[in-house]
Design an enzyme around this catalytic site. Structure first.
Site, PDB file in Angstrom:
ATOM      1  N   LYS A 124      21.343  29.171  41.890  1.00 35.42           N
ATOM      2  CA  LYS A 124      21.409  28.047  42.835  1.00 35.42           C
ATOM      3  C   LYS A 124      20.083  27.287  42.925  1.00 35.42           C
ATOM      4  O   LYS A 124      20.074  26.085  43.130  1.00 35.42           O
ATOM      5  CB  LYS A 124      21.836  28.528  44.226  1.00 35.42           C
ATOM      6  CG  LYS A 124      23.298  28.929  44.248  1.00 35.42           C
ATOM      7  CD  LYS A 124      23.869  29.002  45.644  1.00 35.42           C
ATOM      8  CE  LYS A 124      25.372  29.221  45.557  1.00 35.42           C
ATOM      9  NZ  LYS A 124      26.008  29.394  46.852  1.00 35.42           N
ATOM     10  N   LYS A 207      31.625  29.498  36.971  1.00 38.06           N
ATOM     11  CA  LYS A 207      32.473  29.808  38.134  1.00 38.06           C
ATOM     12  C   LYS A 207      33.018  28.528  38.792  1.00 38.06           C
ATOM     13  O   LYS A 207      32.275  27.551  38.913  1.00 38.06           O
ATOM     14  CB  LYS A 207      31.604  30.570  39.152  1.00 38.06           C
ATOM     15  CG  LYS A 207      32.368  31.195  40.285  1.00 38.06           C
ATOM     16  CD  LYS A 207      31.423  31.841  41.294  1.00 38.06           C
ATOM     17  CE  LYS A 207      30.850  30.833  42.253  1.00 38.06           C
ATOM     18  NZ  LYS A 207      30.456  31.370  43.562  1.00 38.06           N
ATOM     19  N   LYS A 210      32.811  25.178  45.035  1.00 32.36           N
ATOM     20  CA  LYS A 210      33.065  24.007  45.880  1.00 32.36           C
ATOM     21  C   LYS A 210      31.940  22.982  45.785  1.00 32.36           C
ATOM     22  O   LYS A 210      32.148  21.828  46.078  1.00 32.36           O
ATOM     23  CB  LYS A 210      33.333  24.408  47.331  1.00 32.36           C
ATOM     24  CG  LYS A 210      32.306  25.286  47.997  1.00 32.36           C
ATOM     25  CD  LYS A 210      32.694  25.515  49.456  1.00 32.36           C
ATOM     26  CE  LYS A 210      33.047  26.947  49.765  1.00 32.36           C
ATOM     27  NZ  LYS A 210      31.928  27.886  49.716  1.00 32.36           N
TER      28      LYS A 210
HETATM   29  N1  AQP Z   1      35.357  31.025  41.570  1.00 32.16           N
HETATM   30  C1  AQP Z   1      35.578  32.074  42.376  1.00 32.16           C
HETATM   31  N2  AQP Z   1      36.411  33.061  41.996  1.00 32.16           N
HETATM   32  C2  AQP Z   1      36.656  34.120  42.819  1.00 32.16           C
HETATM   33  N3  AQP Z   1      36.095  34.249  44.047  1.00 32.16           N
HETATM   34  C3  AQP Z   1      35.269  33.273  44.463  1.00 32.16           C
HETATM   35  N4  AQP Z   1      34.573  33.091  45.591  1.00 32.16           N
HETATM   36  C4  AQP Z   1      33.880  31.935  45.521  1.00 32.16           C
HETATM   37  N5  AQP Z   1      34.114  31.324  44.352  1.00 32.16           N
HETATM   38  C5  AQP Z   1      34.968  32.141  43.663  1.00 32.16           C
HETATM   39  C6  AQP Z   1      34.582  34.043  46.700  1.00 32.16           C
HETATM   40  O1  AQP Z   1      34.796  33.301  47.889  1.00 32.16           O
HETATM   41  C7  AQP Z   1      34.073  33.944  48.942  1.00 32.16           C
HETATM   42  C8  AQP Z   1      33.281  32.940  49.682  1.00 32.16           C
HETATM   43  O2  AQP Z   1      32.269  32.412  48.851  1.00 32.16           O
HETATM   44  P1  AQP Z   1      31.198  31.466  49.511  1.00 32.16           P
HETATM   45  O3  AQP Z   1      31.827  30.195  49.888  1.00 32.16           O
HETATM   46  O4  AQP Z   1      30.536  32.158  50.632  1.00 32.16           O
HETATM   47  O5  AQP Z   1      30.093  31.278  48.451  1.00 32.16           O
HETATM   48  P2  AQP Z   1      30.140  31.123  46.924  1.00 32.16           P
HETATM   49  O6  AQP Z   1      30.545  32.401  46.283  1.00 32.16           O
HETATM   50  O7  AQP Z   1      28.781  30.591  46.548  1.00 32.16           O
HETATM   51  O8  AQP Z   1      31.289  30.043  46.703  1.00 32.16           O
HETATM   52  P3  AQP Z   1      31.182  28.623  46.096  1.00 32.16           P
HETATM   53  O9  AQP Z   1      32.528  27.998  46.142  1.00 32.16           O
HETATM   54  O10 AQP Z   1      30.521  28.688  44.748  1.00 32.16           O
HETATM   55  O11 AQP Z   1      30.268  27.898  47.148  1.00 32.16           O
HETATM   56  P4  AQP Z   1      28.996  27.002  46.901  1.00 32.16           P
HETATM   57  O12 AQP Z   1      29.413  26.009  45.873  1.00 32.16           O
HETATM   58  O13 AQP Z   1      28.676  26.371  48.218  1.00 32.16           O
HETATM   59  O14 AQP Z   1      27.925  27.920  46.424  1.00 32.16           O
HETATM   60  C9  AQP Z   1      33.226  35.046  48.329  1.00 32.16           C
HETATM   61  O15 AQP Z   1      33.891  36.282  48.523  1.00 32.16           O
HETATM   62  C10 AQP Z   1      33.216  34.695  46.870  1.00 32.16           C
HETATM   63  O16 AQP Z   1      33.103  35.843  46.060  1.00 32.16           O
END
Ligand code: AQP
Length: 348
Positions: A124, A207, A210
């Site tokens: 990140k 991955k 969002k």
């Molecule tokens: N692509 C994914 N596949 C499976 N699980 C996922 N999670 C996130 N993306 C995937 C799971 O969703 C939960 C919440 O995640 P988060 O929003 O706290 O943070 P993150 O993992 O960093 O998700 P994003 O979407 O990638 O957010 P941003 O873009 O803001 O960093 C967790 O249980 C995660 O494993």
């Protein structure tokens, strides 16, 4: 990491905690990797605490008005997906100050060397780590506090959070060893199902996220049926038909991702999906996947839209959830202060 002596873990009742950042609209990755599991765990009858982790979200810049909107939208997604605020505790993190309080103590327990190994920070922060916030670096200590402030024993997450949960275990064990107590449980990650790592629709090695700048890379829980179908139709694939066995998906990241998504949405195993579609071209498979995705996601989107018409009701649900969360967290936090030697003479 540390080589701790593990204390017996007998006195902790099964309790689940997990959270999602309201750092954007929720994606199919959040749904399959987390939200769908959250509902299953609630329905199994285990005590479940779920949180919109707004304090985690601000580790990267968030427009305040959008953050409020995204937090409400996240809460609506939880409820629309099947979280019942009466059976589960649902709230936003910043309403329970014990999260931040325990995070500070954990900042003083965690070691710099441990934090330096966290791959999510490296991903990140990118090349310019010097410009990243201190909060982004300390993110895993706050996550450990989120879990430990409830003495949660299990955490359903996607594959990407495995390393942070290992750190949570290390922090709990070090705290217990440093103070000679058996106070914090050693948590178990629950990484289950066919879609624990949903990948970008534009790049099967990345991955689905969002915060990806490309909206085409993800399916949002707010996308309508036409958008979902169009995104799946345009999803990157290779020219080969689907293989006869799951092993044939090796080195085909985009094909593997679409099959995993199908399996995650349908509740089938990857082997079952492959058995049904062996030899199929993507021209056949993609419309079937789109049909399935629309059938599973549309009712959630419709319900989210209905709930979002009454933001005051969402705020009320989050407030009530925060009260219930605080009732569990406060005594654990007080005991933590006592163990660490803080005078708390203002409270009875
Ligand atoms: N692509 C994914 N596949 C499976 N699980 C996922 N999670 C996130 N993306 C995937 C799971 O969703 C939960 C919440 O995640 P988060 O929003 O706290 O943070 P993150 O993992 O960093 O998700 P994003 O979407 O990638 O957010 P941003 O873009 O803001 O960093 C967790 O249980 C995660 O494993």
């Amino acid at each position: 990491m540390s080589e701790p002596v593990q204390t017996p873990q007998t006195q902790f009742q099964p309790r689940i905690f997990s959270g999602i950042q309201p750092s954007g609209g929720l994606t199919l990755g959040n749904y399959l990797g987390a939200l769908k599991r959250f509902v299953e765990k609630q329905d199994e009858g285990i005590e479940t605490i779920y949180c919109l982790v707004d304090m985690h979200a601000i580790t990267v810049w968030q427009d305040p008005e959008k953050l409020r909107q995204q937090t409400r939208e996240g809460a609506a997604a939880f409820i629309a997906a099947g979280i019942d605020p009466k059976r589960s505790i649902l709230f936003n993190q910043s309403q329970v100050s014990a999260h931040a309080e325990l995070a500070w103590i954990f900042n003083c327990v965690a070691r710099m060397g441990w934090m330096n190994r966290m791959t999510q920070f490296k991903d990140k922060a990118g090349k310019n780590a010097e410009a990243a916030s201190l909060g982004l670096y300390a993110y895993p200590a706050l996550m450990a506090a989120d879990i430990m402030v409830y003495h949660a024993t299990m955490v359903p997450v996607g594959e990407d959070q495995k390393q942070h949960l290992e750190l949570t275990r290390d922090i709990a064990i070090k705290f217990n060893n440093d103070f000679g107590v058996n106070f914090f449980p050693v948590v178990e990650p629950l990484i289950e199902g066919a879609a624990t790592r949903v990948m970008s629709l534009r790049d099967g090695t990345k991955k689905m996220s969002k915060s990806d700048p490309s909206d085409q890379s993800r399916i949002n829980l707010t996308d309508d049926a036409d958008m979902i179908a169009a995104k799946i139709r345009k999803a990157k694939t290779d020219p080969e038909p689907l293989p006869d066995t799951a092993a044939g998906l090796k080195d085909r990241p985009e094909a593997k991702n679409l099959v995993n998504i199908y399996a995650g949405l349908s509740g089938q195993s990857v082997d079952q999906v492959i058995a049904e579609y062996a030899g199929a071209q993507f021209g056949t498979f993609k419309p079937k996947l789109a049909e399935l995705a629309v059938a599973k996601l549309s009712p959630i989107t419709t319900e989210m839209n209905r709930l979002m018409k009454d933001p005051a009701e969402i705020d009320r649900i989050l407030g009530q959830g925060a009260d219930r969360a605080e009732a569990i967290a406060c005594p654990i936090m007080e005991k933590t202060y006592e163990i660490t030697g803080m005078i708390r003479s203002r409270r009875g």
